[in-house]
Write a protein that holds these residues in place. Structure first.
Motif, PDB file in Angstrom:
ATOM      1  N   SER A   1     -28.889  -8.896  64.144  1.00 41.57           N
ATOM      2  CA  SER A   1     -27.646  -8.196  63.802  1.00 41.57           C
ATOM      3  C   SER A   1     -27.250  -8.542  62.369  1.00 41.57           C
ATOM      4  N   THR A   2     -26.711  -7.556  61.684  1.00 44.67           N
ATOM      5  CA  THR A   2     -26.255  -7.780  60.318  1.00 44.67           C
ATOM      6  C   THR A   2     -24.740  -7.689  60.311  1.00 44.67           C
ATOM      7  N   LYS A   3     -24.137  -8.723  59.817  1.00 43.65           N
ATOM      8  CA  LYS A   3     -22.689  -8.780  59.739  1.00 43.65           C
ATOM      9  C   LYS A   3     -22.248  -8.153  58.415  1.00 43.65           C
ATOM     10  N   GLN A   4     -21.258  -7.284  58.493  1.00 44.55           N
ATOM     11  CA  GLN A   4     -20.747  -6.649  57.280  1.00 44.55           C
ATOM     12  C   GLN A   4     -20.168  -7.721  56.361  1.00 44.55           C
ATOM     13  N   GLN A   5     -20.457  -7.583  55.097  1.00 47.56           N
ATOM     14  CA  GLN A   5     -19.957  -8.494  54.073  1.00 47.56           C
ATOM     15  C   GLN A   5     -18.956  -7.764  53.184  1.00 47.56           C
TER      16      GLN A   5
ATOM     17  N   TRP B   1     -13.134  -5.001  51.537  1.00 53.02           N
ATOM     18  CA  TRP B   1     -14.099  -4.389  52.444  1.00 53.02           C
ATOM     19  C   TRP B   1     -14.179  -2.900  52.162  1.00 53.02           C
TER      20      TRP B   1
END
Length: 77
Positions: free
Chosen positions: A4-8, A23
């Motif tokens: 999973s890729t967490k939004q940065q 964001w």
């Protein structure tokens, strides 16, 4: 298994312990930006963050929010 890729955030502004994270969100009407603000502190050996600010944090909070506003307008497509 997929990772999973967490939004940065697209940008962060920090003065001392106070920071604003910007964001980017793509919507049907175009790009929108949201800002979260926090204060970081050390609790023993662990770094933590809170959305609570003391009297002495308020000028820094105002500064990071102002700079976040400027960044969003300068980087709007």
């Amino acid at each position: 298994m997929a990772k999973s890729t967490k939004q940065q955030p697209v940008h962060e502004i920090r003065f001392g312990a106070v920071k604003a994270a910007i964001w980017q969100n793509e919507t049907a009407v175009g790009t929108r930006h949201n800002v979260t603000v926090s204060r970081i502190y050390k609790d023993g050996e662990d770094w933590k963050q809170t959305d609570s600010f003391g009297r002495d944090d308020l000028q820094l909070l105002a500064k990071v929010v102002d700079l976040a506003h400027t960044w969003i307008f300068e980087n709007a497509a």
